[in-house]
Design an enzyme around this catalytic site. Structure first.
Site, short mmCIF file in Angstrom:
data_model
loop_
_atom_site.label_atom_id
_atom_site.label_comp_id
_atom_site.label_asym_id
_atom_site.label_seq_id
_atom_site.Cartn_x
_atom_site.Cartn_y
_atom_site.Cartn_z
N ASP A 197 30.65 40.56 42.58
CA ASP A 197 31.67 41.18 41.24
C ASP A 197 30.72 41.14 39.95
O ASP A 197 30.11 39.67 39.69
CB ASP A 197 32.89 40.26 41.72
CG ASP A 197 34.08 40.73 40.96
OD1 ASP A 197 34.49 41.22 39.97
OD2 ASP A 197 34.94 40.70 41.37
N ASP B 229 33.86 43.28 35.86
CA ASP B 229 35.43 42.78 35.81
C ASP B 229 35.47 43.17 34.28
O ASP B 229 34.74 43.12 33.28
CB ASP B 229 35.29 41.36 36.21
CG ASP B 229 36.28 40.33 35.98
OD1 ASP B 229 37.22 40.83 36.81
OD2 ASP B 229 37.13 40.17 35.15
N GLU C 232 36.41 47.51 36.52
CA GLU C 232 37.64 47.38 36.16
C GLU C 232 38.12 47.38 34.38
O GLU C 232 37.32 47.49 33.96
CB GLU C 232 37.18 45.86 36.83
CG GLU C 232 39.46 45.71 36.39
CD GLU C 232 39.54 44.38 36.33
OE1 GLU C 232 41.22 43.74 36.57
OE2 GLU C 232 39.15 44.05 35.77
N HIS D 201 43.10 41.72 44.71
CA HIS D 201 43.55 40.43 44.49
C HIS D 201 44.47 39.73 43.24
O HIS D 201 44.30 38.95 42.91
CB HIS D 201 42.20 39.41 45.08
CG HIS D 201 41.27 39.68 43.42
ND1 HIS D 201 40.56 41.10 43.00
CD2 HIS D 201 41.21 38.59 41.89
CE1 HIS D 201 40.11 40.80 41.61
NE2 HIS D 201 40.17 39.70 40.82
N ASP D 202 44.50 40.54 42.99
CA ASP D 202 45.82 40.59 41.26
C ASP D 202 46.63 41.27 41.44
O ASP D 202 47.24 41.58 41.04
CB ASP D 202 44.92 41.50 39.91
CG ASP D 202 43.18 41.00 39.59
OD1 ASP D 202 43.23 39.35 39.48
OD2 ASP D 202 42.90 41.46 39.14
#
Ligand code: GLC
Length: 554
Positions: free
Chosen positions: A98, A199, A254, A328-329
């Site tokens: 990430d 991210d 993302e 994870h969100d």
């Protein structure tokens, strides 16, 4: 189109904190991940995306990085990391890190310098502005509630933080920042990692005039004021030229707030920016115009089909797509758009898997999705730990936008903590996640829902995922075929075809809890079922039981 290995791949996301603890401190770690690599090999995925493992004070569980070249103590050491990478490579698994570079932690050395004084060499690494009429420089809201600006006494100015106050935004317009980031990326790539998930990369270029957003622009309504800024593509092309193009990588951005037109650039097939991006439009179909994701609104299937079909068709031949339900969100997909009651949990989890994995794009599986893990049975608002849930709950209630009861219901349905409960490995203590006290409660359904049980039973959700991954490797039509939607208005069924030359597939998924009839098109009437999730002995291809799904080959 030049074919790339990552177009045929399936990615598995590991959230290290909740995956596998190896030293009994209740927190997942890198040796724990190494231990579980054979499980991922068995599933058949090609790539593992690790949520951040860097040094971090954990204000946002590692998405606030204080040292990009160090490993978080709780997760182990750099030697542990190197061992994990070697072991993964021995097994033929790739590792994607990430990359969190829209912001750092406020505990990063750059920020400590930056806030010292206006003439500090690191000042312009971040975004500092004077206030306006005794208030913040503009009305932007942080995604985690409150203003996106924080006044700093020492600095005598406000700094921008689109996320928490402990996540100051980097100033990408400063070429020194880009040099630092690109050097750091190169350092990891030289170690041998196989790519990056970037991210909120769509937020890195800010409009330097910092205009106000909509009057009530706050995190849960509209932070898109900062997305797809004027120079974002220039910066990614520079990153590509200077770093990415030197290696054979997979990269996924993302891209919060990305439109179809923008995604055509981020994931363009010429390869001048990223391999692909995550778009979030489909995650918003059950959200509310005022409160955003904080609602218990039900899914309207035609809306979801319309959005994902538009993305499938829109990127066709221009850019590569990514496919996901969970990360994870997000809350657990089987609880959100399937049915997590014991009767239908497995069947609906398989239906959702079939629906997603038969589309065009690179599929992502989030840990536990492959065994049909569900949302947690929250009893009280005090149980939530995630900064997004906790802060937004307070703000929504304080502003009187929702009653505490409704806000709690919304959190139960949508909180990111649903995804962050420990991975359920077996029916033993703490679901086999840890010998100590887990940092977050294990879902009590672990005695029935766990990997050991799933591996031991050939008709489990696990084997549906395993088969879907294997089919993708065998059939080019799944990777490269055109997607076409049938029955767009149908409220229960999602039906689509995939076509590559003579090869044709029909995908039929029942998103409802009812039995639904369906006229199988002529071309597929004598077709062979590649995969299905119910016993066709009782029900037929034209009489689809609740959450039934199948794929026919013409
Ligand atoms: C991304 C991450 C999320 C994090 C945020 C700030 O959306 O996926 O977990 O909180 O960025 O880094």
């Amino acid at each position: 189109m030049e074919k790339k290995w990552w177009q045929k791949s399936v990615v598995y996301q590991v959230y290290p904190r909740s995956f596998q603890d190896s030293d009994g401190d209740g927190i997942g770690d890198i040796p724990g991940i190494t231990r579980r690599l054979p499980y991922l090999k068995e599933l058949g995925v090609d790539v593992i995306w690790l949520s951040p493992v860097y040094e971090s004070p954990n204000d946002d569980n590692g998405y606030d990085i204080s040292n990009y070249r160090g490993i978080m103590k709780e997760f182990g050491t750099m030697e542990d990391f190197d061992r994990m990478l070697d072991r993964a490579h021995e097994l033929g698994l790739k590792i994607v890190m990430d990359l969190v570079v829209n912001h750092t932690s406020d505990e990063h050395a750059w920020f400590a310098e930056s806030r010292k004084s206006k003439d500090n060499p690191y000042r312009d690494y971040y975004i500092w502005r004077d206030g306006k009429d005794g208030k913040e420089p503009n009305n932007w809201g942080s995604c985690f509630g409150g203003s996106a600006w924080q006044y700093d006494e020492t600095a005598g100015q406000y700094y921008l933080h689109l996320f928490s106050k402990k996540q100051p935004d980097l100033n990408w317009d400063n070429p020194k920042v880009r040099d630092e980031v690109f050097d750091m990326m190169d350092w990891w790539l030289k170690k041998g990692i196989d790519g990056f998930r970037m991210d909120v990369i769509s937020l890195i270029s800010k409009d330097q005039s910092f205009p106000d957003g909509k009057p009530e622009s706050t995190g849960y309504t509209d932070f898109n004021v900062a997305a797809n800024g004027a120079r974002v593509h220039e910066y990614l092309q520079e990153m590509n030229r200077r770093v990415l193009s030197k290696y054979d990588l997979v990269t996924v951005g993302e891209c919060s707030g990305v439109t179809l037109e923008e995604a055509k650039k981020y994931g363009n097939l010429e390869g001048t920016e990223l391999s692909m991006c995550f778009q979030f439009e489909h995650m918003g179909v059950d959200s509310d115009p005022v409160t955003g994701k904080w609602t218990t609104k039900k899914l309207e299937l035609p809306k979801l089909k319309e959005v994902l079909t538009r993305w499938e068709k829109g990127l066709e031949g221009i850019a590569w797509n990514s496919l996901f339900w969970d990360n994870h969100d997000q809350p657990r997909i089987v609880s959100r758009w399937g049915c997590d009651a014991p009767e239908y949990r497995e069947r609906s989890a398989k239906m959702l898997a079939i629906c997603l994995h038969m589309m065009k794009g690179t599929p992502y599986i989030y840990q536990g999705e492959e065994i049909g893990m569900t949302n947690y049975p929250w009893k009280d608002v005090s149980e939530f730990q995630d900064i997004d849930s906790v802060n937004n709950y307070k703000e929504i209630v304080k502003k009187g936008i929702m009653t505490p009861e409704d806000a709690f219901r919304a959190l139960k349905a949508k909180s990111r903590d649903n995804a962050r409960t420990p991975m359920q490995w077996d029916a033993g203590k703490n679901a086999g996640f840890s010998d100590g006290t887990p940092w977050m409660a294990v879902n009590p359904n672990y005695t029935a829902v766990n990997a050991e049980e799933a591996l031991a039973r050939k008709d489990s959700v696990f084997y549906t995922y395993q088969k879907l991954i294997a089919l993708r490797k065998q059939m080019d039509v799944i990777v490269y075929g055109d997607y076409n939607l049938l029955l767009p208005e149908d409220e229960n069924l999602w039906v689509y075809t995939r076509t590559l030359g003579e090869e044709k597939l029909l995908v039929v998924c029942n998103f409802s809890g009812k039995t639904v009839s369906f006229d199988v098109p002529e071309a597929f009437a004598a077709g062979e079922a590649l995969i299905e999730n119910y016993d066709t002995a009782g029900e037929g291809l034209s009489c689809i039981p609740p959450y039934g799904a199948y794929v026919l080959k013409a």
